[in-house]
Design an enzyme around this catalytic site. Sequence first.
Site, PDB file in Angstrom:
ATOM      1  N   GLY A   1       0.949  -1.004   0.254  1.00 37.27           N
ATOM      2  CA  GLY A   1       0.050  -0.161  -0.466  1.00 37.27           C
ATOM      3  C   GLY A   1       1.022   1.577   0.180  1.00 37.27           C
ATOM      4  O   GLY A   1       2.096   1.243  -0.684  1.00 37.27           O
TER       5      GLY A   1
ATOM      6  N   ARG B   1     -13.401  12.951  14.251  1.00 37.58           N
ATOM      7  CA  ARG B   1     -14.358  11.261  13.721  1.00 37.58           C
ATOM      8  C   ARG B   1     -14.978  11.173  15.057  1.00 37.58           C
ATOM      9  O   ARG B   1     -16.043  10.325  15.256  1.00 37.58           O
ATOM     10  CB  ARG B   1     -13.583  10.756  13.070  1.00 37.58           C
ATOM     11  CG  ARG B   1     -12.729  10.820  11.527  1.00 37.58           C
ATOM     12  CD  ARG B   1     -11.746  10.319  11.371  1.00 37.58           C
ATOM     13  NE  ARG B   1     -11.957  11.095   9.591  1.00 37.58           N
ATOM     14  CZ  ARG B   1     -11.750   9.889   8.547  1.00 37.58           C
ATOM     15  NH1 ARG B   1     -10.570   8.930   9.013  1.00 37.58           N
ATOM     16  NH2 ARG B   1     -11.267  10.349   7.566  1.00 37.58           N
TER      17      ARG B   1
ATOM     18  N   HIS C   1     -14.052   1.714  10.551  1.00 40.87           N
ATOM     19  CA  HIS C   1     -12.548   2.120   9.407  1.00 40.87           C
ATOM     20  C   HIS C   1     -10.964   1.863   9.304  1.00 40.87           C
ATOM     21  O   HIS C   1     -10.343   1.741   8.991  1.00 40.87           O
ATOM     22  CB  HIS C   1     -13.067   3.948   9.346  1.00 40.87           C
ATOM     23  CG  HIS C   1     -12.024   4.224   8.556  1.00 40.87           C
ATOM     24  ND1 HIS C   1     -12.400   4.701   7.431  1.00 40.87           N
ATOM     25  CD2 HIS C   1     -11.637   5.928   7.888  1.00 40.87           C
ATOM     26  CE1 HIS C   1     -11.343   4.417   6.057  1.00 40.87           C
ATOM     27  NE2 HIS C   1     -11.410   5.913   7.016  1.00 40.87           N
TER      28      HIS C   1
ATOM     29  N   GLU D   1      -0.213   2.117   8.557  1.00 38.32           N
ATOM     30  CA  GLU D   1      -1.195   1.922   9.667  1.00 38.32           C
ATOM     31  C   GLU D   1      -0.643   0.242  10.786  1.00 38.32           C
ATOM     32  O   GLU D   1      -1.204   0.157  11.514  1.00 38.32           O
ATOM     33  CB  GLU D   1      -2.867   1.242   8.686  1.00 38.32           C
ATOM     34  CG  GLU D   1      -3.729   1.495   9.549  1.00 38.32           C
ATOM     35  CD  GLU D   1      -5.181   1.063   9.389  1.00 38.32           C
ATOM     36  OE1 GLU D   1      -4.748   1.117   7.857  1.00 38.32           O
ATOM     37  OE2 GLU D   1      -5.842   0.879   9.897  1.00 38.32           O
TER      38      GLU D   1
END
Lengths: 671, 248
Positions: free
Chosen positions: A43, A338, A430, A454
């Site tokens: 990624g 968020r 998410h 991540e």
Amino acid sequence: MSVLDSKVPKGPLKTKWTDYKNHIDLVNPANKRNIDVIVVGTGLAGGSAAATLAELGYNVKTFCYQDSPRRAHSIAAQGGINAAKNYQGDGDSTYRLFYDTVKGGDYRSREANVYRLAEVSANIIDQCVAQGVPFARDYGGLLDNRSFGGVLVSRTFYAKGQTGQQLLLGAYSAMNRQIARGKITPFNRHEMLDVVKVNGKARGIIARNLVTGEIERHSAHAVVIASGGYGNVYFLSTNAMGSNATAAWKIHKKGAYFANPCYTQIHPTCIPRSGDYQSKLTLMSESLRNDGRIWVPKNMEDVMAIREGKKKPTDLSEDERDYYLERRYPAFGNLVPRDVASRAAKERCDAGYGVNATGEAVYLDFASAIQRYGVEQAKIHNIENASKDKIYELGAAIVKAKYGNLFQMYEKIVDQDPYKTPMMIYPAVHYTMGGVWVDYNLMTTVEGLYCIGEANFSDHGANRLGASALMQGLADGYFVLPYTIGDYLSHEIRTGKIATDTPEFDEAEKSVNDQINFFINNKGSHSVDYYHKKLGKIMWDKCGMSRNAEGLKEAMAEIKALREDFYKNVSVPGTATELNAELEKAGRVADFLELGELFAKDALAREESCGGHFREESVELDGEQEGEAKRNDVDFAFVSAWEYKGEPGDAVLHKEELEFNEIELKQRSYK
Amino acid sequence: MNLTLKIWRQSNAQAKGKMVDYKVTEISEHMSFLEMMDVLNEQLINKGEEPVAFDHDCREGICGMCSMFINGEAHGPDRGVTTCQLHMRMFKDGDTITIEPFRAKAFPVIKDLVVDRSSFDRIQHAGGYISVNTSGNTQDANAIPISKHAADEAMDAATCIGCGACVASCKNASAMLFVGAKVSQYALLPQGKVEAIDRVQNMVAQMDLEGFGNCTNTGACEVECPKGISLENIARMNREFLSANIKG
């Protein structure tokens, strides 16, 4: 003194990274040709790291489970990427991006790492533009920006609603250049199933060729894990179906500490679930909150009427609507971070105001934005006394230009036209801020084993701000790891090629084969998905948007019992020597069944509310902040890093105390 | 709704494949096509049979992993969607649905509905990049203004997800829409102009080597493209190719 050494360089925050780069050991170009590096995951983090390391001259092998590196899930990121360019002249700076990120993360991240991230953010934009990434531009030909939640400046660069796609294709193109030169050897449709340690150092991996089933040995002088987050522990999330924690979990079991697993981001604007068959949830970019207003009906009668189909949302007057974010947080309104937006939606839905049949949906309404843009356009085009329809038409065209692909996506899924009726949204899992513990060099607690993107825990603390994931992935891969790993590899120039016919590789390969054979031969009575869904339900109910001690204890016990049942009764059809999706899933779910328990254990240990981790026992009881999350800096200003001890429930906690020298710890207030 | 599925089953690249009939019941119109396939596979696993292999990942229409030729169309009957975004409301109770892999010489079947699209990657290796080091020491991103029009057009070309629907839809199995989109993205931007000649020549050469057919301007690729990549990109590539051959 903790066993954890963050290796943060001495000196003032603002010059740490520059000083560090000036003093590390370098590897000469001739020696780089003799050094191999494995990168797992392609990624933004893995792809950019692989390309850069290959460009520097190392021999790189990349691994991804997809059929091409271009398909890694970074591709699905919609809204944008932050960078402290201050092109808008609205007061942005490296310091402000650093400050916003630490504050947004609820003061649970490492200052030095975050400052470095903010520092290199501007380079990312320069780099991507040079690579041909088609960012949005204004009419003067310069780059455009938009604003995102939790901040008061416009620093987000974007490429329509497909920023992740364009950035990933940029990294993929940089990889392609190196593949063409023979400096990267890509292993696509391959899955890493274990890391191999020799004398305490990471020296290779065991991977399975997903097409032939062959188990392969690959050696290297360093191993980089860039395999993404563990959101799929919830079964339903916005992650790709194949997103998994296996690489991260396998290295955890081999000695890499796992940090803050309970820090999970539940994104506020996702399409609500519609039935039990659902396989995944779809995100609607946070950028929509720039123009969309979030509300539920004020009166319960209207809620009921809407659920029964007797009323439509557009029938309700302004007075009959509760724009609850604007009501509770006047300063930030619909652009609160968020975690705050998600909890507020849950609060309204728990109180019974959810607007769909499941009771888990709120409205995201573009009517005011369409009106506002329509009036503005009428003025720009000198249309006097424009009719209501004309204003709507002009306004809708602007909204379409900004969010057209998102609106189309919504319409295809829900079968409703969001230009005419408000969208329905609900929070969904998410992103995972937690992950493998790394030091300032992005090295794990295993020597020579790195973790980026991540998959690591480093920069976002307890909550990630929008458009910061892409920033971190590319910062780690393009601009941080290539320096830090060089310092380590400078001590490897005399090592020579690493053999794979050693007892360490034999042993790792055997344990991989044993697990595969177990699954194929078990012939149980339930599918892998049966267990994954059960695990997901426990996680969502007891380790979701709000958590309490009792629920977390139950979750630990239930996950343990589920895992035991899985190993008795799971059924995997087919053989090990072919493309076998069920076998792949079985291995991943086996790891989630362990990670889930550690997650609950971590959430239980953290008896405070911070960022995405909300403990019902820790809320403000009075004052202006009544009902808001209550952080406890005296007892919990640390990173929880867990050491594996055979069973997830037996993991041992190590604390990395967080020191804040630049930023004063405050309660986050978005009021 | 209840459906009959006729699905291509082929156990590996060497095996001979065949169509096999399956029944699925109680399919909700709100399901995506792939969720319907999940229901079928769960049913097969519970009966001890082997599930149908198909590629999929993001399930939101952006990774380009899912494929399937459904009732004679790449990604099925809806427009502007990938198979994962195709919803069962496009079908009726009692329908028979034919599901095949994407077929092309350059996309050999790996198993059932899974095909090997690595030929696309190899075309990109041949020139799908701008030769710039990832040092971060490039010039400032705003140093070269790029007109909004050119940036938007480059973005439209760059939205290609590399799924291969264009190839599967083309009677010649041509990859020119895919290659044209990449060539166009760089041709439209000043950063891409430096290497324009080599890029188009190398990518076209690799495309031919992989066994993709030529374009005969039928336009099926544009119709079936889930991202609406325009035929203009093929025209632009032809122009670039021609001028490269004259100059080069």
